[in-house]
Design a protein around this motif. Sequence first.
Motif, PDB file in Angstrom:
ATOM      1  N   SER A  10     -28.118  11.759   9.570  1.00 38.85           N
ATOM      2  CA  SER A  10     -28.399  10.727  10.574  1.00 38.85           C
ATOM      3  C   SER A  10     -29.533   9.819  10.117  1.00 38.85           C
ATOM      4  O   SER A  10     -30.392  10.214   9.330  1.00 38.85           O
ATOM      5  N   ILE A  11     -29.495   8.584  10.640  1.00 35.92           N
ATOM      6  CA  ILE A  11     -30.558   7.616  10.437  1.00 35.92           C
ATOM      7  C   ILE A  11     -30.724   6.870  11.747  1.00 35.92           C
ATOM      8  O   ILE A  11     -29.753   6.551  12.410  1.00 35.92           O
ATOM      9  N   GLY A  12     -31.974   6.651  12.135  1.00 34.02           N
ATOM     10  CA  GLY A  12     -32.216   5.953  13.398  1.00 34.02           C
ATOM     11  C   GLY A  12     -33.696   5.802  13.658  1.00 34.02           C
ATOM     12  O   GLY A  12     -34.523   5.949  12.747  1.00 34.02           O
ATOM     13  N   ALA A  39     -34.806   9.525   9.032  1.00 36.53           N
ATOM     14  CA  ALA A  39     -33.607   9.992   8.328  1.00 36.53           C
ATOM     15  C   ALA A  39     -33.595  11.507   8.281  1.00 36.53           C
ATOM     16  O   ALA A  39     -34.641  12.134   8.102  1.00 36.53           O
ATOM     17  N   GLU A  40     -32.399  12.079   8.432  1.00 39.70           N
ATOM     18  CA  GLU A  40     -32.265  13.532   8.338  1.00 39.70           C
ATOM     19  C   GLU A  40     -30.970  13.871   7.618  1.00 39.70           C
ATOM     20  O   GLU A  40     -29.908  13.350   7.954  1.00 39.70           O
ATOM     21  N   CYS A  41     -31.072  14.743   6.616  1.00 43.86           N
ATOM     22  CA  CYS A  41     -29.903  15.205   5.860  1.00 43.86           C
ATOM     23  C   CYS A  41     -29.881  16.730   5.912  1.00 43.86           C
ATOM     24  O   CYS A  41     -30.754  17.379   5.344  1.00 43.86           O
ATOM     25  N   VAL A  42     -28.905  17.268   6.607  1.00 44.77           N
ATOM     26  CA  VAL A  42     -28.695  18.715   6.651  1.00 44.77           C
ATOM     27  C   VAL A  42     -27.370  18.954   5.935  1.00 44.77           C
ATOM     28  O   VAL A  42     -26.310  18.654   6.471  1.00 44.77           O
ATOM     29  N   GLY A  43     -27.444  19.442   4.717  1.00 46.89           N
ATOM     30  CA  GLY A  43     -26.265  19.532   3.875  1.00 46.89           C
ATOM     31  C   GLY A  43     -26.180  18.288   3.003  1.00 46.89           C
ATOM     32  O   GLY A  43     -27.051  17.419   3.029  1.00 46.89           O
ATOM     33  N   MET A  44     -25.109  18.198   2.226  1.00 40.50           N
ATOM     34  CA  MET A  44     -24.957  17.107   1.272  1.00 40.50           C
ATOM     35  C   MET A  44     -24.740  15.766   1.963  1.00 40.50           C
ATOM     36  O   MET A  44     -23.873  15.641   2.816  1.00 40.50           O
ATOM     37  N   GLY A  45     -25.548  14.773   1.572  1.00 39.34           N
ATOM     38  CA  GLY A  45     -25.376  13.441   2.121  1.00 39.34           C
ATOM     39  C   GLY A  45     -26.543  12.530   1.812  1.00 39.34           C
ATOM     40  O   GLY A  45     -27.507  12.917   1.136  1.00 39.34           O
ATOM     41  N   GLN A  74     -37.060   4.248   5.193  1.00 33.09           N
ATOM     42  CA  GLN A  74     -36.859   5.683   5.391  1.00 33.09           C
ATOM     43  C   GLN A  74     -35.522   6.091   4.799  1.00 33.09           C
ATOM     44  O   GLN A  74     -34.533   5.374   4.932  1.00 33.09           O
ATOM     45  N   SER A  75     -35.490   7.279   4.167  1.00 30.23           N
ATOM     46  CA  SER A  75     -34.248   7.751   3.586  1.00 30.23           C
ATOM     47  C   SER A  75     -34.319   9.249   3.331  1.00 30.23           C
ATOM     48  O   SER A  75     -35.392   9.844   3.337  1.00 30.23           O
ATOM     49  N   CYS A  76     -33.149   9.828   3.094  1.00 27.97           N
ATOM     50  CA  CYS A  76     -33.062  11.213   2.632  1.00 27.97           C
ATOM     51  C   CYS A  76     -31.831  11.320   1.746  1.00 27.97           C
ATOM     52  O   CYS A  76     -30.859  10.575   1.920  1.00 27.97           O
ATOM     53  N   LEU A  77     -31.879  12.222   0.808  1.00 23.02           N
ATOM     54  CA  LEU A  77     -30.761  12.488  -0.088  1.00 23.02           C
ATOM     55  C   LEU A  77     -30.718  13.986  -0.318  1.00 23.02           C
ATOM     56  O   LEU A  77     -31.705  14.579  -0.768  1.00 23.02           O
ATOM     57  N   GLN A  78     -29.610  14.584   0.020  1.00 18.57           N
ATOM     58  CA  GLN A  78     -29.418  16.031  -0.170  1.00 18.57           C
ATOM     59  C   GLN A  78     -28.207  16.200  -1.074  1.00 18.57           C
ATOM     60  O   GLN A  78     -27.113  15.748  -0.722  1.00 18.57           O
ATOM     61  N   MET A  79     -28.393  16.810  -2.229  1.00 23.09           N
ATOM     62  CA  MET A  79     -27.320  16.930  -3.208  1.00 23.09           C
ATOM     63  C   MET A  79     -26.539  18.237  -3.114  1.00 23.09           C
ATOM     64  O   MET A  79     -25.524  18.392  -3.751  1.00 23.09           O
TER      65      MET A  79
END
Length: 168
Positions: free
Chosen positions: A141-143, A147-153, A162-167
């Motif tokens: 999610s982004i808002g 930013a929040e990444c739970v799992g790949m995304g 603001q950003s997140c990256l989960q590989m």
Amino acid sequence: MFVARSTAKVRICAGLGTIGAAAAITLGAPAIASADPGPIGCSTPPGGAPMTAETDDSTCATEAGESGAAAAYASVGEAAAVAQENAAALALAFDGGVAVTGAPAGTAPAAIAFGPDASALALGSTPGLSIAIAAPGSLVSIGPDGAECVGMGFAGDLGTGQSCLQMH
């Protein structure tokens, strides 16, 4: 001062152009409620009526203000996009994903979810483009809350940085 404003306007226009191109592609998708499985698309142009469509395995819904535009496309998934005045929203869901966007005035969020249990939520919080992309089994999610990444995304907002990256 004029150069900085022009640069910001170019960035916003480029982001809106990208969303507009994706929305134009979505306009070509079928937008009729059907009992048959298969991909479906919904789009609401500025001042247009809200639209919903459903098949055995896909659902889409869009709503837009007088100067907003929203597009959603689902292929074995659920996609919903809402755009207020002077905003654009895009939601794409594939293979069991759920994608939802909400675009307040001046924003251009996009959400893409692909694969079983993938959820992408993009809520515009600042003028410009924001995007959330979720892979299978992920919640991205982004808002306004970041930013929040739970799992790949991936999630990112060009306005706030603001950003997140989960590989994995």
